[in-house]
Design an enzyme around this catalytic site. Structure first.
Site, PDB file in Angstrom:
ATOM      1  N   HIS A  57      33.090 -10.493 -43.628  1.00 36.40           N
ATOM      2  CA  HIS A  57      31.700 -10.033 -43.631  1.00 36.40           C
ATOM      3  C   HIS A  57      31.152  -9.942 -42.207  1.00 36.40           C
ATOM      4  O   HIS A  57      30.041 -10.393 -41.909  1.00 36.40           O
ATOM      5  CB  HIS A  57      30.835 -10.935 -44.516  1.00 36.40           C
ATOM      6  CG  HIS A  57      31.163 -10.803 -45.974  1.00 36.40           C
ATOM      7  ND1 HIS A  57      30.648  -9.806 -46.773  1.00 36.40           N
ATOM      8  CD2 HIS A  57      32.000 -11.526 -46.773  1.00 36.40           C
ATOM      9  CE1 HIS A  57      31.134  -9.922 -48.004  1.00 36.40           C
ATOM     10  NE2 HIS A  57      31.963 -10.952 -48.027  1.00 36.40           N
ATOM     11  N   TYR A 326      34.414 -21.348 -44.048  1.00 34.92           N
ATOM     12  CA  TYR A 326      33.320 -20.805 -43.243  1.00 34.92           C
ATOM     13  C   TYR A 326      33.172 -21.590 -41.938  1.00 34.92           C
ATOM     14  O   TYR A 326      32.908 -21.018 -40.874  1.00 34.92           O
ATOM     15  CB  TYR A 326      31.995 -20.871 -44.003  1.00 34.92           C
ATOM     16  CG  TYR A 326      31.904 -20.051 -45.259  1.00 34.92           C
ATOM     17  CD1 TYR A 326      32.912 -19.165 -45.650  1.00 34.92           C
ATOM     18  CD2 TYR A 326      30.793 -20.151 -46.091  1.00 34.92           C
ATOM     19  CE1 TYR A 326      32.815 -18.427 -46.811  1.00 34.92           C
ATOM     20  CE2 TYR A 326      30.683 -19.410 -47.253  1.00 34.92           C
ATOM     21  CZ  TYR A 326      31.702 -18.563 -47.616  1.00 34.92           C
ATOM     22  OH  TYR A 326      31.604 -17.828 -48.775  1.00 34.92           O
TER      23      TYR A 326
END
EC number: 1.11.1.-
Length: 337
Positions: A57, A326
């Site tokens: 992303h 993440y």
């Protein structure tokens, strides 16, 4: 904008989780790296080297607004932002992959992503991270690693049948995820998003419900025709949204699909029936592009386990692994890798 102590605390806590039970996913693999680190490595391999950029992303835009809870929201959870007052929100829309200049129309840029940060009154925050598909391709981090490893090794020189063909043949959930059409939204503001992971919600009376988030455009979804998609520019979504906001505010409905007895709470590849009750939690109103868009995006990590009283994680292994991956990507981004 400085990096908040709250953000660093979450990053270090989540990165420490990589030493827990997520072991190597590939039979015969002699690597000592945890699965979550292998996930980041493989995503980096697929996208190519883009130092200082998210490993997934990567291409995104940050917007600002507020969340106003519905009258029903407090009956679901005692969470601060689900009570009567409005809460400031920071939202990032994005394309999939770690390629920062991927075309918005490219099928590989799907599913689209949304990350929402609710800035709570006590100076803490809670996040929602969702995608534009109402399912995930794998039930475990190990299976997801197997999927992206198959993608990474299925280049033009790979023997037939390619690894991805073999993987999809033996993993029906992944096949179901990749096969449907990937329509291009008219705007990020016209794209529905879905939380594929379940959470536990507790109200002030101690009543418990499990649910999955849905973020739905107030006027419903809108998609480009095939002809419009073919004519759209590489950055059409990122050019359209500022223009739309100049004309007025964007409104999205935040809803919760409620699980019933027997619904799978730990497998994000399983779609719950549409007949399940859906509770409207409130309205997200977006009014502007964040003027510190790029700086915020680089210095912050959205964390689906940044939770507040009244909302807890389920035992979904994908959900529990996500913040660790993440955090690894976040740490590499800050160090310029």
């Amino acid at each position: 904008m400085s990096i908040s102590s709250n953000m660093l605390k979450h990053a270090f806590l989540m990165s420490s989780l990589v030493f827990f039970p997520l072991s190597s996913a590939v039979a015969g693999d002699d690597t000592d790296k945890p699965v979550v680190e292998q996930l980041v490595d493989t995503l980096t391999t697929i996208a190519g080297p883009h130092p200082g950029i998210r490993k997934n992303h990567a291409k995104g835009v940050v917007v600002l607004g507020e969340f106003t809870p519905s009258s029903e929201a407090s009956s679901v959870s005692m969470a601060q932002h689900l009570q009567s007052a409005s809460t400031p929100v920071t939202i990032r829309f994005s394309n999939t992959t770690g390629i920062p200049d991927i075309a918005d129309t490219n099928p590989s840029s799907f599913p689209k992503g949304i990350a929402i940060r609710f800035q709570l009154a006590d100076d803490s925050y809670t996040d929602i991270v969702s995608i534009s598909v109402n399912r995930f391709p794998a039930a475990t981090p190990e299976d997801f690693l197997g999927l992206i490893n198959a993608v990474a090794t299925s280049g033009p020189d790979a023997a037939t049948p390619k690894p991805i063909t073999q993987f999809l043949a033996s993993h029906p959930a992944a096949k179901t995820f990749v096969e449907p059409p990937k329509p291009a939204p008219v705007s990020f503001a016209t794209q529905p998003f879905y939380g594929v992971n379940a959470f536990k919600f507790t109200n002030k009376d101690g009543e418990v419900k499990y649910g999955r988030y849905q973020i739905i455009p107030l006027n419903g979804p809108e998609y480009l025709t095939d002809e419009q998609r073919a004519a759209a520019g590489n950055n059409y979504l990122f050019e359209e949204l500022p223009k739309r906001l100049q004309q007025g505010k964007v409104e999205l409905t935040l809803a919760l699909q409620i699980a019933e007895k027997g619904d799978d709470l730990t497998d994000p590849t399983v779609v719950w029936p549409e007949t399940r009750q859906t509770v409207r939690l409130g309205t997200i109103t977006i009014d502007s592009i964040d003027p510190n868009d790029e700086q915020f995006a680089k210095q912050n990590m959205f964390n689906p386990l940044a939770l507040t009283d009244g909302i807890e994680a389920s035992e979904d292994p994908i959900l529990l692994a996500r913040p660790s991956a993440y955090a690894i990507s976040y740490g590499r981004r800050l160090s310029g890798q």
